[in-house]
Enzyme design. Structure first.
Site, mmCIF file in Angstrom:
data_model
loop_
_atom_site.group_PDB
_atom_site.id
_atom_site.type_symbol
_atom_site.label_atom_id
_atom_site.label_comp_id
_atom_site.label_asym_id
_atom_site.label_seq_id
_atom_site.Cartn_x
_atom_site.Cartn_y
_atom_site.Cartn_z
ATOM 1 N N LYS A 117 0.824 -1.216 0.000
ATOM 2 C CA LYS A 117 0.000 0.000 0.000
ATOM 3 C C LYS A 117 0.859 1.267 0.000
ATOM 4 C CE LYS A 117 -4.463 -1.664 1.017
ATOM 5 N NZ LYS A 117 -5.728 -1.642 1.735
ATOM 6 N N LYS A 199 -3.261 -9.451 -6.379
ATOM 7 C CA LYS A 199 -4.590 -9.877 -5.918
ATOM 8 C C LYS A 199 -5.676 -8.906 -6.389
ATOM 9 C CE LYS A 199 -5.516 -7.817 -1.488
ATOM 10 N NZ LYS A 199 -6.530 -7.830 -0.499
ATOM 11 N N LYS A 202 -10.711 -4.209 -4.157
ATOM 12 C CA LYS A 202 -11.853 -3.339 -4.428
ATOM 13 C C LYS A 202 -11.413 -1.924 -4.804
ATOM 14 C CE LYS A 202 -13.278 -3.830 0.096
ATOM 15 N NZ LYS A 202 -12.031 -3.764 0.872
HETATM 16 N N1 AQP Z 1 -8.485 -11.087 -3.876
HETATM 17 C C1 AQP Z 1 -8.924 -11.669 -2.770
HETATM 18 N N2 AQP Z 1 -9.065 -13.016 -2.709
HETATM 19 C C2 AQP Z 1 -9.534 -13.618 -1.588
HETATM 20 N N3 AQP Z 1 -9.890 -12.920 -0.485
HETATM 21 C C3 AQP Z 1 -9.769 -11.585 -0.504
HETATM 22 N N4 AQP Z 1 -10.030 -10.624 0.402
HETATM 23 C C4 AQP Z 1 -9.744 -9.407 -0.124
HETATM 24 N N5 AQP Z 1 -9.291 -9.549 -1.374
HETATM 25 C C5 AQP Z 1 -9.289 -10.891 -1.641
HETATM 26 C C6 AQP Z 1 -10.555 -10.880 1.730
HETATM 27 O O1 AQP Z 1 -11.633 -9.989 1.967
HETATM 28 C C7 AQP Z 1 -11.656 -9.634 3.338
HETATM 29 C C8 AQP Z 1 -11.770 -8.164 3.504
HETATM 30 O O2 AQP Z 1 -10.651 -7.492 3.082
HETATM 31 P P1 AQP Z 1 -10.504 -5.945 3.426
HETATM 32 O O3 AQP Z 1 -11.530 -5.169 2.766
HETATM 33 O O4 AQP Z 1 -10.464 -5.764 4.884
HETATM 34 O O5 AQP Z 1 -9.095 -5.591 2.937
HETATM 35 P P2 AQP Z 1 -8.282 -6.050 1.742
HETATM 36 O O6 AQP Z 1 -7.825 -7.447 1.949
HETATM 37 O O7 AQP Z 1 -7.236 -5.010 1.559
HETATM 38 O O8 AQP Z 1 -9.348 -6.022 0.547
HETATM 39 P P3 AQP Z 1 -9.247 -5.263 -0.799
HETATM 40 O O9 AQP Z 1 -10.457 -5.659 -1.601
HETATM 41 O O10 AQP Z 1 -7.918 -5.474 -1.432
HETATM 42 O O11 AQP Z 1 -9.432 -3.764 -0.347
HETATM 43 P P4 AQP Z 1 -8.575 -2.491 -0.699
HETATM 44 O O12 AQP Z 1 -8.531 -2.401 -2.181
HETATM 45 O O13 AQP Z 1 -9.310 -1.356 -0.066
HETATM 46 O O14 AQP Z 1 -7.235 -2.707 -0.077
HETATM 47 C C9 AQP Z 1 -10.395 -10.210 3.974
HETATM 48 O O15 AQP Z 1 -10.768 -11.372 4.668
HETATM 49 C C10 AQP Z 1 -9.538 -10.545 2.800
HETATM 50 O O16 AQP Z 1 -8.712 -11.656 3.065
#
Ligand code: AQP
Length: 334
Positions: A117, A199, A202
């Protein structure tokens, strides 16, 4: 009658930092929906975490409610589970401060999410981005859960939460239960469609992420355009990151094994496979979206769920926080 006391406890959450993706769904939400019958569950919308990256306030407010409505749309029952907004339970921020004094600078520096990040948001490498795992440890440890259902990307954060808990318990005697990560067999790490070595996230607004609220046409367009290799054989193999990812997605949505998928698409080429994946995903999302539309249009009900959820969550969280304050030696007038 259900006895909450003999059930194990789980806690998990998602950041309202955009619209949830099929990665969030397959890695987290879908599991929650199946676990709710056997566990005492706390599911929160982790809005405090979302501001580690700059958010537009009006959009963040909307995304908080949208995330809750999506929890409900995937089948998470507010009567069975405690659903709440992280910022509505002050104990999260309070415990995070205490735990930050039991977390080492060196261990936070090794977190891959911080490195990723910071690279992505090099103009805003704030202290919150660095101490994110401490807040996440507080989120978890406040509820004394046995398990934390997360995608594979969060494994390192669960490990540091366990290390912090063990350290605190070692200094002051048993205070926190040491939680285990719980990862799904299929869908634990869904990769970006446009960059299958990263990965799916969102906050990636390009064609790499399929959002739970994408229309059928958009889902089909994104999956048809997914980056693959120059071959044509649908086979799970090293170096075929794009195809491997699509196979994981298809497997997670249909329950089919990789072997069955390889047989099903034997000799059919990537085009037919991509279309099948696209239609399967679009069908599943349209079911979720129909339910979402009902929940999001009833703000009064969403607010009621949040008020009751915060009360229930605070009851447990406060109990742990008071214990921690007592152990570290804070003076109490009660
Ligand atoms: N690509 C993924 N595959 C499987 N699991 C995923 N998770 C996120 N991306 C994947 C799981 O979703 C839950 C919530 O995640 P989060 O919103 O707390 O943070 P994150 O992991 O940083 O999710 P994003 O979508 O990547 O958000 P941004 O873009 O804002 O950083 C967790 O259980 C995570 O494992």
């Amino acid at each position: 009658m259900e006895n909450q006391n003999i059930k194990k406890t789980i806690l998990s959450g998602v950041q309202p930092s955009g619209t949830l993706t099929i990665g969030n769904y397959l890695g987290a939400l879908r599991n929650w929906a199946t676990m709710q019958y056997d566990y005492n569950c706390y599911f929160c919308v982790v809005d405090l975490h979302a501001i580690t990256v700059r958010q537009v306030p009006a959009e963040l407010r909307q995304n908080c409610l949208k995330t809750l409505a999506l929890y409900l749309a995937v089948g998470i029952d507010p009567e069975k589970n405690t659903l709440f907004m992280q910022s509505h339970v002050p104990a999260h921020a309070e415990l995070a401060w205490v735990l930050s004094c039991y977390t080492m600078f060196g261990e936070l520096s090794r977190m891959t999410q911080f490195k990723d990040k910071s690279a992505k948001h090099s103009d805003n490498i704030n202290a919150g981005l660095f101490t994110y795992p401490v807040l996440m440890a507080a989120d978890i440890l406040l509820y004394q859960p046995d398990l934390v259902p997360v995608g594979n990307d969060q494994k390192q954060h669960i490990e540091i939460a366990r290390d912090i808990a063990n350290r605190f318990n070692g200094v002051y005697s048993e205070t926190f239960k040491i939680p285990e990560p719980y990862m799904p067999k299929a869908g634990a790490r869904i990769m970006s469609l446009s960059e299958p070595t990263s990965k799916m996230s969102k906050s990636d607004l390009g064609d790499g992420s399929v959002f739970l609220l994408d229309s059928r046409d958009v889902v089909i367009k994104k999956i048809k355009r997914a980056v693959t290799d120059s071959g044509s054989e649908v086979k799970y193999a090293e170096g075929k990151d794009g195809i491997n990812n699509l196979m994981s997605i298809y497997s997670a949505f249909t329950g089919k094994s990789f072997e069955d998928i390889e047989k099903e698409f034997d000799g059919k080429g990537y085009g037919a496979f991509k279309l099948a994946v696209a239609e399967t995903v679009a069908d599943s999302l349209s079911e979720i979206q129909d339910k979402y539309n009902v929940f999001i249009s009833d703000k009064e009900q969403l607010n009621k769920i949040l008020i009751e959820g915060a009360q229930k969550a605070s009851y447990t969280a406060e109990k742990t926080l008071r214990k921690v304050y007592r152990k570290v030696g804070f003076y109490s007038v009660k």
